[in-house]
Design an enzyme around this catalytic site. Structure first.
Site, PDB file in Angstrom:
ATOM      1  N   ASP A  64       0.816  -1.210   0.000  1.00 29.82           N
ATOM      2  CA  ASP A  64       0.000   0.000   0.000  1.00 29.82           C
ATOM      3  C   ASP A  64       0.852   1.263   0.000  1.00 29.82           C
ATOM      4  O   ASP A  64       2.071   1.215   0.184  1.00 29.82           O
ATOM      5  CB  ASP A  64      -0.968  -0.020   1.185  1.00 29.82           C
ATOM      6  CG  ASP A  64      -0.323  -0.498   2.485  1.00 29.82           C
ATOM      7  OD1 ASP A  64       0.913  -0.551   2.554  1.00 29.82           O
ATOM      8  OD2 ASP A  64      -1.059  -0.822   3.425  1.00 29.82           O
ATOM      9  N   ASN A  70      -7.783  -2.421  14.335  1.00 31.22           N
ATOM     10  CA  ASN A  70      -9.188  -2.679  13.971  1.00 31.22           C
ATOM     11  C   ASN A  70      -9.317  -3.906  13.057  1.00 31.22           C
ATOM     12  O   ASN A  70     -10.367  -4.141  12.471  1.00 31.22           O
ATOM     13  CB  ASN A  70      -9.805  -1.447  13.292  1.00 31.22           C
ATOM     14  CG  ASN A  70      -9.122  -1.085  11.970  1.00 31.22           C
ATOM     15  OD1 ASN A  70      -8.218  -1.787  11.522  1.00 31.22           O
ATOM     16  ND2 ASN A  70      -9.552  -0.010  11.348  1.00 31.22           N
ATOM     17  N   HIS A 109      -7.541  -4.471  10.272  1.00 36.47           N
ATOM     18  CA  HIS A 109      -7.250  -4.281   8.837  1.00 36.47           C
ATOM     19  C   HIS A 109      -5.976  -5.023   8.438  1.00 36.47           C
ATOM     20  O   HIS A 109      -5.091  -5.250   9.257  1.00 36.47           O
ATOM     21  CB  HIS A 109      -7.213  -2.795   8.445  1.00 36.47           C
ATOM     22  CG  HIS A 109      -6.018  -2.020   8.894  1.00 36.47           C
ATOM     23  ND1 HIS A 109      -6.085  -0.696   9.297  1.00 36.47           N
ATOM     24  CD2 HIS A 109      -4.703  -2.337   8.998  1.00 36.47           C
ATOM     25  CE1 HIS A 109      -4.878  -0.263   9.608  1.00 36.47           C
ATOM     26  NE2 HIS A 109      -4.017  -1.230   9.446  1.00 36.47           N
ATOM     27  N   GLU A 146      -9.814  -1.723   5.267  1.00 33.67           N
ATOM     28  CA  GLU A 146     -10.468  -1.434   6.531  1.00 33.67           C
ATOM     29  C   GLU A 146     -11.696  -2.331   6.714  1.00 33.67           C
ATOM     30  O   GLU A 146     -12.180  -2.927   5.735  1.00 33.67           O
ATOM     31  CB  GLU A 146     -10.888   0.040   6.552  1.00 33.67           C
ATOM     32  CG  GLU A 146      -9.732   1.022   6.409  1.00 33.67           C
ATOM     33  CD  GLU A 146      -8.943   1.237   7.704  1.00 33.67           C
ATOM     34  OE1 GLU A 146      -8.879   0.311   8.550  1.00 33.67           O
ATOM     35  OE2 GLU A 146      -8.368   2.322   7.867  1.00 33.67           O
TER      36      GLU A 146
HETATM   37  C1  F6R Z   1       1.375  -1.484   6.145  1.00 33.60           C
HETATM   38  C2  F6R Z   1       0.063  -2.039   6.307  1.00 33.60           C
HETATM   39  C3  F6R Z   1      -0.732  -1.938   7.561  1.00 33.60           C
HETATM   40  C4  F6R Z   1       0.075  -2.320   8.790  1.00 33.60           C
HETATM   41  C5  F6R Z   1      -0.787  -2.241  10.050  1.00 33.60           C
HETATM   42  C6  F6R Z   1       0.029  -2.484  11.297  1.00 33.60           C
HETATM   43  O1  F6R Z   1       1.875  -1.718   4.825  1.00 33.60           O
HETATM   44  O2  F6R Z   1      -0.400  -2.564   5.360  1.00 33.60           O
HETATM   45  O3  F6R Z   1      -1.830  -2.803   7.466  1.00 33.60           O
HETATM   46  O4  F6R Z   1       0.580  -3.608   8.644  1.00 33.60           O
HETATM   47  O5  F6R Z   1      -1.390  -0.982  10.137  1.00 33.60           O
HETATM   48  O6  F6R Z   1       0.976  -1.480  11.430  1.00 33.60           O
HETATM   49  P1  F6R Z   1       2.090  -1.527  12.559  1.00 33.60           P
HETATM   50  O7  F6R Z   1       3.000  -2.652  12.231  1.00 33.60           O
HETATM   51  O8  F6R Z   1       2.790  -0.187  12.474  1.00 33.60           O
HETATM   52  O9  F6R Z   1       1.379  -1.722  13.861  1.00 33.60           O
END
Ligand code: F6R
Length: 240
Positions: A67, A135, A137, A142
């Site tokens: 992403d 959450n 995701h 989301e």
């Molecule tokens: C990042 C991504 C997000 C993260 C998620 C957890 O490329 O796709 O889904 O993996 O938000 O983020 P952290 O590891 O910072 O808690």
């Protein structure tokens, strides 16, 4: 799902490294699906270390990231392209032209997203690294995202912007939109490794593993995949 509970975040990174290093060793031209965020950083540090010690080469490796924020140029220090260069690509022998991150600055974002879906189809990932949002995701899919989604533009939930505000000067600077690989595209990877650490992930990890398979928890879609390793520390596993 193969759930592996480790003592702490360092042990999570050690375990993820062990699996990814084995894949790269067995297949030097493997395609890696990569994630940003804080959780995979320990894995990336170990991959850099493995390269420096001559144990791993990335010369033939190709990669696809999950992403990117909409509106941040590659040079912005919070763009995911910048993150990947800074945390991994600049420190290993990978050909940067073979590293792909969705484009968040195209004039026609959905057209660029469709091209990314086609690119992903042409480069089957041997392994996909994932984190998980508090959450539930995965990537920026989301809650409520259809499981058959491909690369698309999303409006970030307030909870996600709050979670990510720690990297920006203030929450107002966190982009409101992102482009993300969809759940269907993610599930096309041959193998998936999801890493999660910390108590703020405990509910999401519980729902992913024990809740209903439902769009309310995007990570629950992973239960439809035949080869998923979930590597968590004790804090993230607290509710299991
Ligand atoms: C990042 C991504 C997000 C993260 C998620 C957890 O490329 O796709 O889904 O993996 O938000 O983020 P952290 O590891 O910072 O808690």
């Amino acid at each position: 799902m193969n759930v592996i509970v480790c003592n702490n975040a360092e042990a999570v990174a050690d375990k993820a490294y062990e699996i990814v290093a084995d894949i790269i060793t067995a297949k030097p031209d493997a395609v890696l699906g990569l994630a940003t965020g804080s959780t995979p950083v320990g894995l990336y540090r170990r991959l850099i270390e493995g390269y420096r010690q001559g144990k791993l080469s990335f010369r033939k490796i190709r990669s696809l990231n999950l992403d990117e924020y909409v509106g941040l140029p590659e040079t912005h220090d919070q763009s995911y392209r910048y993150f990947m260069n800074d945390n991994l690509f600049d420190h290993i022998d990978i050909d940067k032209a073979e590293t792909h991150v969705p484009c968040g600055t195209a004039d026609d974002l959905q057209k660029a997203a469709d091209e990314y879906t086609r690119l992903a189809a042409s480069m089957p990932r041997d392994v996909q690294i994932l984190g998980i949002g508090s959450n539930g995701h995965i990537a920026f899919n989301e809650p409520g995202t259809p499981f058959d989604s491909e690369t698309h533009i999303v409006t970030l939930k307030e909870s996600t912007r709050r979670d990510n505000a720690r990297f920006f000067a203030s929450i107002d600077e966190v982009p409101t939109h992102a482009v993300t690989m969809g759940i269907k595209t993610i599930l096309n990877a041959k193998k998936i490794i999801l890493v999660a650490t910390g108590t703020n992930k405990a509910d999401a990890v519980y729902n992913m593993i024990n809740g209903p398979i439902s769009e309310d928890c995007p990570a629950s879609a992973l239960r439809n995949h035949p080869d998923v390793d979930v590597i968590v520390d004790r804090d993230a596993a607290a509710k299991l």
